[in-house]
Design an enzyme around this catalytic site. Structure first.
Site, PDB file in Angstrom:
ATOM      1  N   ASN A  13       0.882  -1.173   0.000  1.00  0.00           N
ATOM      2  CA  ASN A  13       0.000   0.000   0.000  1.00  0.00           C
ATOM      3  C   ASN A  13       0.919   1.221   0.000  1.00  0.00           C
ATOM      4  O   ASN A  13       1.486   1.570   1.026  1.00  0.00           O
ATOM      5  CB  ASN A  13      -0.890  -0.021   1.249  1.00  0.00           C
ATOM      6  CG  ASN A  13      -1.697   1.248   1.408  1.00  0.00           C
ATOM      7  OD1 ASN A  13      -1.874   2.003   0.450  1.00  0.00           O
ATOM      8  ND2 ASN A  13      -2.192   1.493   2.613  1.00  0.00           N
ATOM      9  N   LYS A  15       0.245   4.340  -0.402  1.00  0.00           N
ATOM     10  CA  LYS A  15      -0.313   5.594   0.137  1.00  0.00           C
ATOM     11  C   LYS A  15       0.030   6.747  -0.810  1.00  0.00           C
ATOM     12  O   LYS A  15       0.087   6.519  -2.010  1.00  0.00           O
ATOM     13  CB  LYS A  15       0.193   5.828   1.562  1.00  0.00           C
ATOM     14  CG  LYS A  15       0.033   4.567   2.424  1.00  0.00           C
ATOM     15  CD  LYS A  15       0.274   4.769   3.877  1.00  0.00           C
ATOM     16  CE  LYS A  15       0.098   3.453   4.610  1.00  0.00           C
ATOM     17  NZ  LYS A  15       0.150   3.574   6.050  1.00  0.00           N
ATOM     18  N   HIS A  99      -9.410   1.983   4.637  1.00  0.00           N
ATOM     19  CA  HIS A  99      -8.153   2.096   5.369  1.00  0.00           C
ATOM     20  C   HIS A  99      -8.331   3.091   6.524  1.00  0.00           C
ATOM     21  O   HIS A  99      -9.052   4.079   6.382  1.00  0.00           O
ATOM     22  CB  HIS A  99      -7.041   2.560   4.425  1.00  0.00           C
ATOM     23  CG  HIS A  99      -5.684   2.469   5.040  1.00  0.00           C
ATOM     24  ND1 HIS A  99      -5.208   3.415   5.918  1.00  0.00           N
ATOM     25  CD2 HIS A  99      -4.733   1.527   4.944  1.00  0.00           C
ATOM     26  CE1 HIS A  99      -4.002   3.056   6.325  1.00  0.00           C
ATOM     27  NE2 HIS A  99      -3.686   1.917   5.751  1.00  0.00           N
ATOM     28  N   GLU A 101      -6.560   5.392   7.603  1.00  0.00           N
ATOM     29  CA  GLU A 101      -6.239   6.791   7.271  1.00  0.00           C
ATOM     30  C   GLU A 101      -7.413   7.457   6.573  1.00  0.00           C
ATOM     31  O   GLU A 101      -7.666   8.649   6.766  1.00  0.00           O
ATOM     32  CB  GLU A 101      -4.972   6.844   6.401  1.00  0.00           C
ATOM     33  CG  GLU A 101      -3.725   6.563   7.242  1.00  0.00           C
ATOM     34  CD  GLU A 101      -2.602   5.904   6.484  1.00  0.00           C
ATOM     35  OE1 GLU A 101      -2.589   5.921   5.244  1.00  0.00           O
ATOM     36  OE2 GLU A 101      -1.705   5.339   7.148  1.00  0.00           O
ATOM     37  N   GLU A 171      -5.808  -4.349  10.499  1.00  0.00           N
ATOM     38  CA  GLU A 171      -4.783  -3.328  10.665  1.00  0.00           C
ATOM     39  C   GLU A 171      -5.006  -2.552  11.965  1.00  0.00           C
ATOM     40  O   GLU A 171      -5.765  -1.575  11.985  1.00  0.00           O
ATOM     41  CB  GLU A 171      -4.825  -2.357   9.480  1.00  0.00           C
ATOM     42  CG  GLU A 171      -4.509  -3.017   8.154  1.00  0.00           C
ATOM     43  CD  GLU A 171      -3.764  -2.056   7.247  1.00  0.00           C
ATOM     44  OE1 GLU A 171      -2.715  -2.452   6.730  1.00  0.00           O
ATOM     45  OE2 GLU A 171      -4.201  -0.911   7.078  1.00  0.00           O
ATOM     46  N   GLY A 177       2.497   2.448  10.585  1.00  0.00           N
ATOM     47  CA  GLY A 177       3.513   3.480  10.411  1.00  0.00           C
ATOM     48  C   GLY A 177       4.240   3.847  11.690  1.00  0.00           C
ATOM     49  O   GLY A 177       4.938   4.855  11.752  1.00  0.00           O
ATOM     50  N   SER A 217       3.144  -2.100  10.195  1.00  0.00           N
ATOM     51  CA  SER A 217       4.587  -2.263  10.411  1.00  0.00           C
ATOM     52  C   SER A 217       5.081  -3.683  10.135  1.00  0.00           C
ATOM     53  O   SER A 217       5.986  -4.161  10.815  1.00  0.00           O
ATOM     54  CB  SER A 217       4.983  -1.801  11.816  1.00  0.00           C
ATOM     55  OG  SER A 217       4.639  -0.430  11.992  1.00  0.00           O
TER      56      SER A 217
HETATM   57  P1  PGA Z   1       2.782   0.306   7.536  1.00  0.00           P
HETATM   58  O1  PGA Z   1       1.349   0.590   6.845  1.00  0.00           O
HETATM   59  O2  PGA Z   1       3.245  -1.028   7.006  1.00  0.00           O
HETATM   60  O3  PGA Z   1       3.660   1.442   7.069  1.00  0.00           O
HETATM   61  O4  PGA Z   1       2.572   0.285   8.983  1.00  0.00           O
HETATM   62  C1  PGA Z   1       0.410  -0.435   6.709  1.00  0.00           C
HETATM   63  C2  PGA Z   1      -0.843   0.109   6.099  1.00  0.00           C
HETATM   64  O5  PGA Z   1      -1.221   1.241   6.418  1.00  0.00           O
HETATM   65  O6  PGA Z   1      -1.488  -0.571   5.280  1.00  0.00           O
END
Ligand code: PGA
Length: 257
Positions: A13, A15, A99, A101, A171, A177, A217
């Site tokens: 992903n 982003k 997601h 976010e 998630e 992140g 992560s």
């Molecule tokens: P990350 O993001 O691996 O950077 O923690 C995962 C995601 O948001 O899908």
């Protein structure tokens, strides 16, 4: 992972990262590092503007292309939005829905997630539906109830025959992140809960065929342990999917015989 019943999917992903020229460089590097993954499907969910190029660039290395969002209507007066149908015509196979976010910054709710799941399935895309709890919710001890609620809302009025196209991603918001990862046990427990909810709604045969990913992560160091959980069928990977060498290491962890 349980490859007997369901596909393992490693999805990046991106982003809001990578320009078109950076996408080209990434594709060259990935191709030079990656073999032909036999045991898992590899997906890259990229910004809308890179989709057309990405479908061409990754065609010969078996990487499917995904989008990071879509609108729930097929067309109309929604300035700045992109429909699932538009994505389908570009060769997109997957679309990330809900997601955290998008839930946090763009008013995505369980209600719009459900509408988008329907739109994606209607257009012939495979939704990757994200669910997950905040740190406060985990500390209050309501994680499994919340996940149950999110999964039920996302699947409202989705018929059983469409379920083989649906992917879930657990998630935990506190792990995205942040460099903090859920332990393999925590990830396994919630992914198992997601499957249990699906089993109650659709029966055991449908539930065992659904891919449930972990995201938050995930990196080359923890991938193997997370993927060893029987109900963790892959990963949705942010940061580590931006670096070809790290992404390939995670693919390799999922691709072991
Ligand atoms: P990350 O993001 O691996 O950077 O923690 C995962 C995601 O948001 O899908």
């Amino acid at each position: 992972m349980n490859r007997r019943y369901r596909k393992t999917i490693i999805a990046g992903n991106w982003k809001m990262n990578k320009t078109l020229s950076e996408t080209r460089i990434f594709a060259d590097e990935l191709k030079s590092l990656m073999g032909r993954p036999k045991w898992c499907e590899v997906v890259l969910c990229v910004p809308y503007v890179n989709i057309q190029a990405a479908t061409r660039l990754f065609k010969d290395c078996r990487v499917s292309i995904g989008a990071e969002n879509c609108h729930y209507e097929s067309s109309g007066a929604y300035t700045g939005e992109v429909s699932a149908e538009m994505l389908k015509e570009l060769g997109v196979k997957y679309v990330v829905i809900g997601h955290s976010e998008r839930r946090q910054y763009y008013n995505e709710t369980d209600f719009t997630v459900n509408k988008k799941v329907h739109a994606a399935l209607e257009a012939g895309l495979r939704p990757i539906v994200c669910v997950g709890e905040s740190l406060e919710q985990r500390e209050l001890g309501v994680t499994l109830e919340l996940i149950t609620y999110q999964v039920k809302c996302a699947l409202s009025r989705v018929p059983a025959e469409k379920m083989r196209h649906v992917v879930f991603a657990y998630e935990p918001i506190w792990a995205i992140g942040t460099g903090k990862t859920a332990t393999a046990q925590e990830a396994g427990e919630v992914c198992e809960t997601i499957r249990t909810v699906i089993r109650k709604l659709y029966g055991a045969r449908v539930a065992r065929a659904v891919t449930v990913q972990y995201g938050g992560s995930m990196n080359p160091k923890n991938a193997q342990e997370l993927l060893a959980q029987p109900d963790v069928d892959g990963g949705l990977i942010g940061g580590a999917s931006l670096k070809p060498d790290q992404f390939v290491e995670i693919i390799n962890a999922a691709n072991q015989e």
